[in-house]
Design a protein around this motif. Structure first.
Motif: not given
Ligand SMILES: Nc1ncnc2c1ncn2[C@@H]1O[C@H](COP(=O)(O)OP(=O)(O)OP(=O)(O)O)[C@@H](O)[C@H]1O
Ligand SMILES: [Mg+2]
Lengths: 328, 266
Positions: A105, A107-112, A103
């Motif tokens: 998104f 608009q928003r990162t999935q990362l740290w 996935v």
């Protein structure tokens, strides 16, 4: 049914928006006797997606795209309807579903956020239990295709938007998912960055047979990547079919631009509508099912002296914009 | 299970590395915390000095209640305090990502903080505890040490359960801070004093509602060899059990809340 990846039947999602009362006692009262306002975000959507497809899922702001994707990924439970993704009901078998999908998104990162990019990849390697060989191979490939090398050791919060998006794409694909959801992966990017991301998306779809659902507001993404698109508005499907077909179905209007000698005061032609005038130049919109271009040119020629003309084909961009504004 | 534990440790480690980038905040927190406790402690000793004792408890014994409470809090803060800010994660849609990863989202939530943040509190708590047990004249035996270990774990779980409940309420109301400050925090303050100074209702609430009396009041009786003074001496030995049951119940509520999670708008 072996080649079906996603089945969605009559999907509905209503948001109950809690009327909040201020303060602690208000919150407690809201908890005990809640007052709701209901907003229907997805209003009876159905479709199926076959394995290996790359489908554009588009619609105006607030149409319900992200909501659909959040249900498909298992983030949210729908109000009603049936969803089967790769043989599983995603929100009931979250963990198993999560192993198979990727996935992004936009608009928003999935990362740290505070850690170097490579640290996020390492953490994901453990969370997804990616075998060392696969991890190494994918990391090398993505580093190459997406040019990650220059910022692997930079903290995510210091990355440019384009770099972050590339890192997010790589992160979503490290574990070889069969299905990838991309919710606005080109948002806010410049032309070059968009092109790079498109090439990558195309590549993983073609070479690895990954099924991809792509949400975007950039019609170039759709034209360059997708054969099929699902167009939704107000939580309902308004079109589902080949991208080319959209032009035929919704793009009956073509525009004839003529330069007329002497800039006549009054211009009117039967079968066409004057949508713009600039001195001697006139834009005539006509429906190609009612009159052919040749006929129209003939009619104009009978009344006025044509100096020059061009015919404008409908652009998907314009067609979609019109559907967004006026409905189907 | 093993995978979950491994991931928990890795994620906590990642949080620690991230936190080290904000060292100044860390020290600022430690200082403000020490100042707060000093203030509370001075108020407490002033009270007991003035009145000689509170409801039959000498100053040293009251200090022991206090020390047990902050010892438990030291562990709970290190492991669970970030649950109080869960509403931020909900509002900003950050919790979404926990749901698209193949790892129990509860484990991911728990792993959202490194114990470093609570280290200051923990070190201070342990130091205060050692000092207080000395002053209260606690006689240590191996059995009592073992007992203390059980109490520490049980207490951390009881406080943890309260914080998990706060985060679970966040699913239903999208608020968490308010529940912490208006329920958990005052209840914690209450148990800084011996339970028997309160009315029966409050005593019951702190035993079966928010069972914070098991953190310090009942166990202190054993450490002071006064378990026989309790209406039911058994109460002094239930802390680990209460901790496990409370935590399991809080987790159940949390799972229920998760079903109504809708994330942030768009
Ligand atoms: N968590 C939520 N709570 C309340 N309402 C929501 C929530 N998420 C979405 N909505 C509402 O549901 C509708 C559909 O939102 P959604 O995010 O699916 O639209 P979208 O098609 O992705 O739009 P965009 O192109 O702007 O991203 C909107 O009216 C939105 O305000
Ligand atoms: Mg959206």
């Amino acid at each position: 049914m072996e080649d079906v990846m996603i089945t969605v039947e009559n999907l509905r999602k209503e948001f109950k928006i809690l009327r909040r009362r201020p303060g602690f006692l208000g919150t407690l009262r809201s908890l005990l006797s809640p007052e709701y306002e209901v907003r229907t975000a997805v209003d009876g959507i159905s479709f199926t997606i076959r394995r290996g497809e790359l489908v554009g899922y588009i619609g105006p702001n607030g149409a319900g795209k992200s909501t659909t994707i959040k249900i498909l990924t298992g983030i949210m439970v729908p109000t009603s309807g049936r969803v089967v993704v790769d043989g599983l009901v995603p929100y009931e078998r979250r963990v198993e579903n999560a192993r198979r999908i990727g996935v992004v998104f936009g608009q928003r990162t999935q990362l740290w956020w505070d850690l170097p990019t490579i640290d996020s990849f390492e953490l994901l390697r453990h969370i997804y239990r990616i075998p060392a060989g696969v991890y190494k191979q994918n990391l090398e490939l993505f580093t190459d295709l997406l040019g990650l090398g220059e910022f692997l050791n930079t903290p995510v919060r210091q990355l440019s938007l384009g770099q972050r998006m590339r890192a997010d794409l790589a992160a979503a694909l490290l574990h070889n998912p069969r299905l990838v959801y991309l919710d606005e992966p080109t948002i806010g990017l410049d032309v070059v960055a968009k092109e790079r991301i498109r090439r990558f998306i195309k590549e993983i779809n073609r070479e690895r047979g990954v099924t991809i659902i792509l949400t975007t507001h950039d019609m170039q993404d759709i034209e360059k990547l997708c054969e099929r698109m699902i167009l939704i508005d107000h939580g309902r499907v308004v079109y589902d079919g080949p991208v080319e077909e959209v032009k035929r179905r919704f793009g009956q209007h073509r525009i004839l631009v003529v330069d007329l000698e002497g800039a006549p005061e009054e211009v009117s032609v039967e079968g066409a509508e004057v949508i713009r005038r600039e001195n001697g130049r006139v834009w005539l919109r006509f429906n190609r099912d009612e009159i052919s271009a040749a006929q129209l040119i003939h009619r104009v020629g009978q009344r006025y002296n044509i100096v020059d003309l061009t015919l404008e084909e409908p652009e998907i961009e314009g067609i979609i914009a019109r559907i967004y504004e006026e409905g189907v | 299970m093993l995978h979950a534990l491994r991931c928990y440790l890795l994620l906590v480690g990642a949080q620690a590395r991230a936190q080290m980038q904000y060292r100044f905040n860390f020290f600022a927190q430690v200082f403000s915390m020490i100042a707060t406790y000093m203030g509370q402690f001075i108020a407490l000793s002033w009270l007991t000095d003035r009145f000689g004792s509170i409801s039959g408890w000498k100053l040293e014994e009251v200090i022991l209640f206090y020390a047990l409470a902050i010892l438990a809090w030291g562990f709970a803060v290190s492991l669970f305090f970030h649950l109080v800010s869960f509403e931020d994660q909900i509002r900003e849609g950050l919790f979404d990502r926990a749901l698209v990863r193949p790892l129990n989202p509860f484990v991911q939530l728990l792993a959202g903080q490194s114990p470093i943040a609570g280290t200051g509190q923990l070190v201070f708590s342990i130091a205060a505890f050692l000092w207080a047990t000395g002053r209260a004249g606690v006689v240590w035996t191996p059995l009592k040490l073992l007992y203390l270990l059980g109490v520490a774990v049980g207490s951390a779980l009881i406080l943890g359960a309260a914080l998990v409940t706060v985060s679970a309420l966040g699913f239903f109301t999208r608020r968490t801070y308010t529940f912490y400050w208006s329920l958990v925090f005052p209840a914690r303050q209450l148990v800084h004093y011996p339970l028997n100074i309160y009315s029966q209702v409050v005593q019951w609430l702190l035993t079966v509602g928010l069972p914070f009396a098991f953190i310090n009041y009942y166990p202190a009786h054993v450490l002071l060899d006064r378990a026989a003074d309790l209406p039911w001496p058994l109460l002094a030995y239930l802390t680990p059990l209460v901790g496990v049951v409370a935590f399991a119940a809080a987790y159940g509520l949390w799972c229920l809340g998760l079903r109504s999670y809708v994330g942030a708008g768009s």
